[in-house]
Design a protein around this motif. Sequence first.
Motif, PDB file in Angstrom:
ATOM      1  N   ALA A 441      40.366  20.372  65.407  1.00  0.00           N
ATOM      2  CA  ALA A 441      40.374  19.381  64.331  1.00  0.00           C
ATOM      3  C   ALA A 441      39.090  19.429  63.516  1.00  0.00           C
ATOM      4  O   ALA A 441      39.100  19.246  62.293  1.00  0.00           O
ATOM      5  CB  ALA A 441      40.584  17.991  64.918  1.00  0.00           C
ATOM      6  N   LEU A 442      37.969  19.691  64.171  1.00  0.00           N
ATOM      7  CA  LEU A 442      36.692  19.770  63.458  1.00  0.00           C
ATOM      8  C   LEU A 442      36.591  21.026  62.596  1.00  0.00           C
ATOM      9  O   LEU A 442      35.776  21.083  61.675  1.00  0.00           O
ATOM     10  CB  LEU A 442      35.534  19.737  64.461  1.00  0.00           C
ATOM     11  CG  LEU A 442      35.353  18.426  65.228  1.00  0.00           C
ATOM     12  CD1 LEU A 442      34.241  18.548  66.253  1.00  0.00           C
ATOM     13  CD2 LEU A 442      35.073  17.272  64.265  1.00  0.00           C
ATOM     14  N   ALA A 443      37.405  22.042  62.889  1.00  0.00           N
ATOM     15  CA  ALA A 443      37.405  23.259  62.077  1.00  0.00           C
ATOM     16  C   ALA A 443      38.341  23.168  60.886  1.00  0.00           C
ATOM     17  O   ALA A 443      38.381  24.098  60.067  1.00  0.00           O
ATOM     18  CB  ALA A 443      37.799  24.463  62.941  1.00  0.00           C
ATOM     19  N   ALA A 444      39.082  22.059  60.755  1.00  0.00           N
ATOM     20  CA  ALA A 444      40.035  21.934  59.655  1.00  0.00           C
ATOM     21  C   ALA A 444      39.376  21.917  58.281  1.00  0.00           C
ATOM     22  O   ALA A 444      39.935  22.478  57.329  1.00  0.00           O
ATOM     23  CB  ALA A 444      40.882  20.675  59.851  1.00  0.00           C
ATOM     24  N   PRO A 445      38.196  21.283  58.085  1.00  0.00           N
ATOM     25  CA  PRO A 445      37.581  21.352  56.745  1.00  0.00           C
ATOM     26  C   PRO A 445      37.305  22.773  56.277  1.00  0.00           C
ATOM     27  O   PRO A 445      37.423  23.060  55.074  1.00  0.00           O
ATOM     28  CB  PRO A 445      36.278  20.558  56.926  1.00  0.00           C
ATOM     29  CG  PRO A 445      36.569  19.608  58.026  1.00  0.00           C
ATOM     30  CD  PRO A 445      37.463  20.348  58.959  1.00  0.00           C
ATOM     31  N   ALA A 446      36.956  23.662  57.186  1.00  0.00           N
ATOM     32  CA  ALA A 446      36.744  25.054  56.789  1.00  0.00           C
ATOM     33  C   ALA A 446      38.042  25.691  56.312  1.00  0.00           C
ATOM     34  O   ALA A 446      38.058  26.448  55.326  1.00  0.00           O
ATOM     35  CB  ALA A 446      36.158  25.846  57.959  1.00  0.00           C
ATOM     36  N   SER A 447      39.163  25.393  56.980  1.00  0.00           N
ATOM     37  CA  SER A 447      40.454  25.914  56.534  1.00  0.00           C
ATOM     38  C   SER A 447      40.830  25.357  55.164  1.00  0.00           C
ATOM     39  O   SER A 447      41.362  26.081  54.312  1.00  0.00           O
ATOM     40  CB  SER A 447      41.536  25.570  57.561  1.00  0.00           C
ATOM     41  OG  SER A 447      41.217  26.096  58.834  1.00  0.00           O
ATOM     42  N   LEU A 522      32.863  22.904  53.375  1.00  0.00           N
ATOM     43  CA  LEU A 522      33.730  22.199  52.432  1.00  0.00           C
ATOM     44  C   LEU A 522      32.917  21.502  51.347  1.00  0.00           C
ATOM     45  O   LEU A 522      33.259  21.569  50.155  1.00  0.00           O
ATOM     46  CB  LEU A 522      34.603  21.194  53.178  1.00  0.00           C
ATOM     47  CG  LEU A 522      35.574  20.374  52.318  1.00  0.00           C
ATOM     48  CD1 LEU A 522      36.518  21.281  51.540  1.00  0.00           C
ATOM     49  CD2 LEU A 522      36.359  19.385  53.172  1.00  0.00           C
ATOM     50  N   ALA A 523      31.825  20.834  51.743  1.00  0.00           N
ATOM     51  CA  ALA A 523      30.996  20.152  50.750  1.00  0.00           C
ATOM     52  C   ALA A 523      30.353  21.142  49.782  1.00  0.00           C
ATOM     53  O   ALA A 523      30.305  20.902  48.569  1.00  0.00           O
ATOM     54  CB  ALA A 523      29.920  19.323  51.458  1.00  0.00           C
TER      55      ALA A 523
END
Length: 535
Positions: A441-447, A522-523
């Motif tokens: 779940a913490l890797a989702a922003p990278a996806s 992501l940011a």
Amino acid sequence: MSTVPAVRAFIRARGRRRRGWTDRYTAVFGLAMAAVVLAEPASRMLAAALRPGDPSRAGAGVALLLLVYAGLLAAARVIGPVVPRPADAAWLLLSPLDRRGVLGRPAGLLLAVSAAAGAVLGVGALAVLGAPDLPAVRLAAAAVLGIAAATGGAAAAVLAQASREQASWTVPAAAAATVLTAAVVLSSSAPGHRLLSLAASAPPALGAALAGLSAVPAAALVRRAWAALERIPARTLLAASTRAGRAAAVAAALDPGVVTWAAEEQHWRGRVLRSRPWPALPAPSAVAWQDWRRLARRPWPVAVLAAVAALPALAAGAIGSGPAGAVTDPAASTAVGTAVDGSGPLGTAAATAADAMAGGLVVAGLVVAGALAAALAGVSGARRDASDPALARMLGTGPRRVLAARALLPGLLGAAWLVLALAGLTLSGALPAGPWWLLGALAAPASAAGALRAARRPPPDHALPVIDTPMGVIPTGPIIWALTGIDLAVLGSLPLIGALASGSAEPGGLLAAQALLGAAVLAGFLLRSGRREAG
């Protein structure tokens, strides 16, 4: 009335250019080069098929082959499967000529391709199950079984192309087969292993008998498909020919983005959609609501991606290295203090560790690629904003805020896919116990960042220099286009990739590193994209 061969002969006789010896030489040379390239993998597959198999990898290997088979059937249904050439579709299809005569060539090509693919799948199944005795008989039976399954499936797709009633069960059947296969493998049930063991140790005569029996219904389906060629609607064949022409143009221009645009427009063209009021949302979220509505109106891609979440677990089972990164060789426990020459216990342990690390990297690559594919299912709005910036400016909202709002849906899709994939790996025993779902779940922003970057990339730049290699010239423009988006997904998922390669999800520093790196990627992407559009 003229026949199809007579019309084709008339066209060839009055063609602008006749085929000469150079054309024949080019065709023969191309076939020879293809044979040389495919000789080594074919010999390896045959060598693997003619030796006893590994029972621990049989379940995952058979499941992967079934998934490939279901994917081939789905691809055949999407492509046509009978695809006439654009010239035949424009001039001969709507003429009074015999429909089966006009479609004889594409139907024969479909039969040849399906037979070749079936033979490969059959030999692959034998390589997974193994051949303890009489390898020649088992090889022939496996090839016949694969050919019968592939040609029968292709014939069923042709029947679905000719009849709307039969087309209705194609997609649900493929999805059900995929989910059932993944469930059987992930459950690791004893009956499944027992059935595979019985299939591997079955007498060769039984396999030959089954191959002969399977050829009968396959031949009947092929015959019915040949009779149904004249019932295929012309509009269906014209649409298939148009898709094939676009695919050929994409192959010539090396721009795969045109295919997705064409498929998107083809899906929504002529559909009547009900109009509903949008919910009262803030400006950026209201703009991004169209992605959610589109996904709700077309849920099949999400269902397919959810079924494909079992693929990393299947790959880990096929590799057979146990928990990712773990050394499972019993000789490794006695490796301490032993001389290292590559043949002793320490050398065996090192080789096993290297194989486990390589297997973990393969699984990690599948996990990251699947999360990126799931996130790409929710970025149609960002892609249209990038293709038409003037329309995006009329929304009256800052581009950075709109892009941030559009990142929510791909982030959730990527997180859901990662949780499903990592849960499958844990349940199948490929990963040890740990907070894998939280790490995914913490890797989702990278996806999400990778998907948004891929959706906003321009067409390939063919003016870039090429790379000269011993295998030929490689254009850098399409390579850079293909890697755009993958780079951010991999960069932001480095802690997850390291955890999958090592087989350990530390609840402390690793989770914190993944959370910080994913959010930072992501940011950074949002800031850079917003600054570029504002400038």
